[in-house]
Design a protein around this motif. Structure first.
Motif, PDB file in Angstrom:
ATOM      1  N   UNK A  87     -11.151   2.010  -7.901  1.00  0.00           N
ATOM      2  CA  UNK A  87      -9.810   2.105  -8.481  1.00  0.00           C
ATOM      3  C   UNK A  87      -8.770   2.482  -7.432  1.00  0.00           C
ATOM      4  N   UNK A  88      -9.147   3.285  -6.451  1.00  0.00           N
ATOM      5  CA  UNK A  88      -8.161   3.781  -5.490  1.00  0.00           C
ATOM      6  C   UNK A  88      -7.568   2.669  -4.630  1.00  0.00           C
ATOM      7  N   UNK A  89      -8.361   1.743  -4.038  1.00  0.00           N
ATOM      8  CA  UNK A  89      -7.728   0.610  -3.351  1.00  0.00           C
ATOM      9  C   UNK A  89      -6.877  -0.250  -4.279  1.00  0.00           C
ATOM     10  N   UNK A  90      -7.275  -0.326  -5.553  1.00  0.00           N
ATOM     11  CA  UNK A  90      -6.444  -1.083  -6.510  1.00  0.00           C
ATOM     12  C   UNK A  90      -5.086  -0.411  -6.673  1.00  0.00           C
ATOM     13  N   UNK A  91      -5.079   0.912  -6.800  1.00  0.00           N
ATOM     14  CA  UNK A  91      -3.805   1.622  -6.884  1.00  0.00           C
ATOM     15  C   UNK A  91      -3.024   1.476  -5.575  1.00  0.00           C
ATOM     16  N   UNK A  92      -3.730   1.301  -4.461  1.00  0.00           N
ATOM     17  CA  UNK A  92      -3.072   1.222  -3.172  1.00  0.00           C
ATOM     18  C   UNK A  92      -2.442  -0.120  -2.869  1.00  0.00           C
ATOM     19  N   UNK A  93      -3.062  -1.209  -3.347  1.00  0.00           N
ATOM     20  CA  UNK A  93      -2.528  -2.541  -3.009  1.00  0.00           C
ATOM     21  C   UNK A  93      -2.718  -3.545  -4.143  1.00  0.00           C
ATOM     22  N   UNK A  94      -2.983  -3.067  -5.338  1.00  0.00           N
ATOM     23  CA  UNK A  94      -3.215  -3.972  -6.458  1.00  0.00           C
ATOM     24  C   UNK A  94      -1.992  -4.729  -6.908  1.00  0.00           C
ATOM     25  N   UNK A  95      -0.794  -4.280  -6.484  1.00  0.00           N
ATOM     26  CA  UNK A  95       0.411  -4.996  -6.897  1.00  0.00           C
ATOM     27  C   UNK A  95       0.475  -6.404  -6.324  1.00  0.00           C
TER      28      UNK A  95
END
Length: 484
Positions: free
Chosen positions: A226-234
């Motif tokens: 989840x953390x990489x998703x929050x970091x660049x998921x946009x």
């Protein structure tokens, strides 16, 4: 003979008249890293205000575990590889920038005392709230209590975040995993080493190590994903069938406090190591614990070039090693801003499309996007037939680059300061040249094709072989008597 004299056994003195009172910090002060003998009637069995026997038990257990400095980011190495800005973007969006670079001395005995006695309490345990949480621990026999707002300040967390835990469901887990890696996502098999983009891969390692104390493991649990998703998921969230917010309100102070409290209950083997100790120095500083006379370890563990070479992240000082589509091992020189910049979904996928590179090198023009993937699932699209050599069954002519002259496979060195077009041409040539295995395969294929063609042209017509079938009467079957 003189009569025998009887002596009474000496026992421990109990507190009473004429005896010195037991200090409230008992069993401290004491020599560092020494076993606490149990049972000890001067140590209470359970107490919230004093060091108790439960704390002593876990302290003795932690004496057998080696402590190592916490692994942190190395700014110089990230800048040299050209991915410092990308790593900073991910850390800033996940709200973990300060934690990733938290680089302090290690105080082994104080760390053992803290880990043995750490507790996370809530004002209302039935309805816990992040802003009502308190982290308590003992050091040198004294009890320290830190409210969650101060705890978050010590590590640069956002104390206004209220969520106590990660979401229980991550609907786009498989889709996001196929964006940054290959295959279907399974938490028990997904590995950090198969993440393609170098900045995302380094951040996943830091998250695993610092926030969850999983330094020895290489698996990507759901919370780590989840953390990489929050970091660049946009960059990719809009392309998913399910909408999942890319911003979170997880209180990382609570998460780290839970990680610290869980250390003492872990089953440790004789060869296991605790790597989270250096992070506690920030707490000791905020609690004003005197560190002047405590033994400290000033060594550091950073994700520098030496560490990245040992872990397989780099195959040499400037070449990144990763697994491309379908787990195929690939290498690329760093820095390479055109590929590593986190400004498009294609760059996040970090898939090099060889046919596009081949076309660009042939035409002498820059490739459209050297990192462009072809499908949202992370798998490259089927290239046109003109990009690959035809097999002998489909085309009687051999590929243009197949030649008896082995010199054609010698890879010329690249210039010291190549432009983008020259670099892409050199990368395409490296896939066709300077490869002994490819030479052998091409020789086998071409020799097999030529020999099969020559054999088919020169072989005479085959006649059926005469077979004699002997029956009980010795007669021959009419079908077995074939005249030549």
């Amino acid at each position: 003979m003189p009569p025998r004299t009887m002596f009474k056994k000496k026992g421990k003195k109990k507190n009473g008249e004429g005896s010195k009172p037991t200090p409230s910090t008992y069993p401290w002060p004491r020599e560092e890293n020494t076993l606490i003998e149990l049972p000890d009637e001067l140590i209470p069995e359970q107490s919230d205000e004093q060091w108790d026997q439960t704390d002593s038990f876990y302290y003795n257990k932690l004496l057998n575990i080696k402590l190592q400095p916490t692994l942190v980011m190395c700014t110089d190495t990230l800048k040299r590889l050209g991915i410092f800005d990308e790593v900073s973007i991910i850390l800033r969006n996940t709200k973990l920038t300060q934690l990733a670079f938290e680089d302090d001395d290690l105080y082994p005995d104080l760390v053992r005392q803290c880990l043995a006695s750490a507790k996370l309490r809530y004002a209302n345990p039935t309805k816990p709230k992040a802003d009502e949480a308190t982290f308590t621990f003992f050091a040198e026999g004294k009890r320290y209590s830190i409210d969650m707002a101060t705890f978050c300040t010590a590590y640069g967390f956002h104390d206004e975040d209220k969520e106590l835990r990660f979401p229980s469901k991550f609907e786009v887990a498989n889709q996001f995993w196929q964006t940054i890696a290959s295959g279907h996502y399974k938490s028990n098999t997904a590995s950090i080493s198969v993440i393609r983009h170098p900045a995302v891969r380094i951040c996943a390692k830091i998250f695993n190590n610092m926030l969850f104390n999983r330094d020895s493991g290489n698996k990507v649990a759901l919370d780590v994903l989840m953390l990489p998703y929050f970091g660049c998921g946009d960059l990719v969230a809009d392309s998913y069938s399910v909408s999942v917010p890319v911003e979170h309100s997880i209180n990382f102070g609570v998460q780290l406090a839970q990680t610290i409290c869980a250390v003492r209950t872990k089953p440790f083997g004789s060869s296991q190591v605790i790597y989270i100790g250096s992070l506690l120095t920030a707490l000791f500083t905020f609690a004003h614990i005197p560190l002047r006379y405590a033994t400290k370890d000033v060594s550091r563990r950073r994700m520098d070039t030496a560490h990245l070479l040992t872990s397989g992240f780099l195959c040499d000082e400037n070449t990144y090693s990763y697994k491309g589509a379908y787990g195929v091992a690939q290498r690329t020189p760093l820095p390479n801003p055109a590929m590593t910049a986190l400004n498009t979904a294609a760059n996040l996928r970090f898939l090099m499309e060889v046919p596009l590179l081949a076309d660009a090198a042939h035409d002498g023009a820059p490739a459209p996007n050297s990192g462009a993937p072809v499908s949202s699932s992370g798998a490259p699209a089927r290239a046109s037939s003109s990009c690959y050599p035809h097999s002998p069954q489909r085309d009687e002519e051999l590929p243009d680059y197949v030649s008896a002259d082995a010199g054609e496979f010698d890879l010329a060195p690249i210039s010291d300061d190549p432009d983008d077009a020259e670099f892409r041409r050199w990368m395409v040539a490296s896939t066709k040249k300077n490869n002994s295995l490819m030479k052998r395969l091409l020789q086998m294929l071409t020799s097999g094709y030529r020999s099969s063609t020559a054999t088919a042209a020169s072989s005479p017509e085959r006649h059926p072989r005469r077979r004699r079938r002997t029956g009980g009467s010795g007669s021959e079957s009419p079908e077995d008597t074939t005249t030549h």
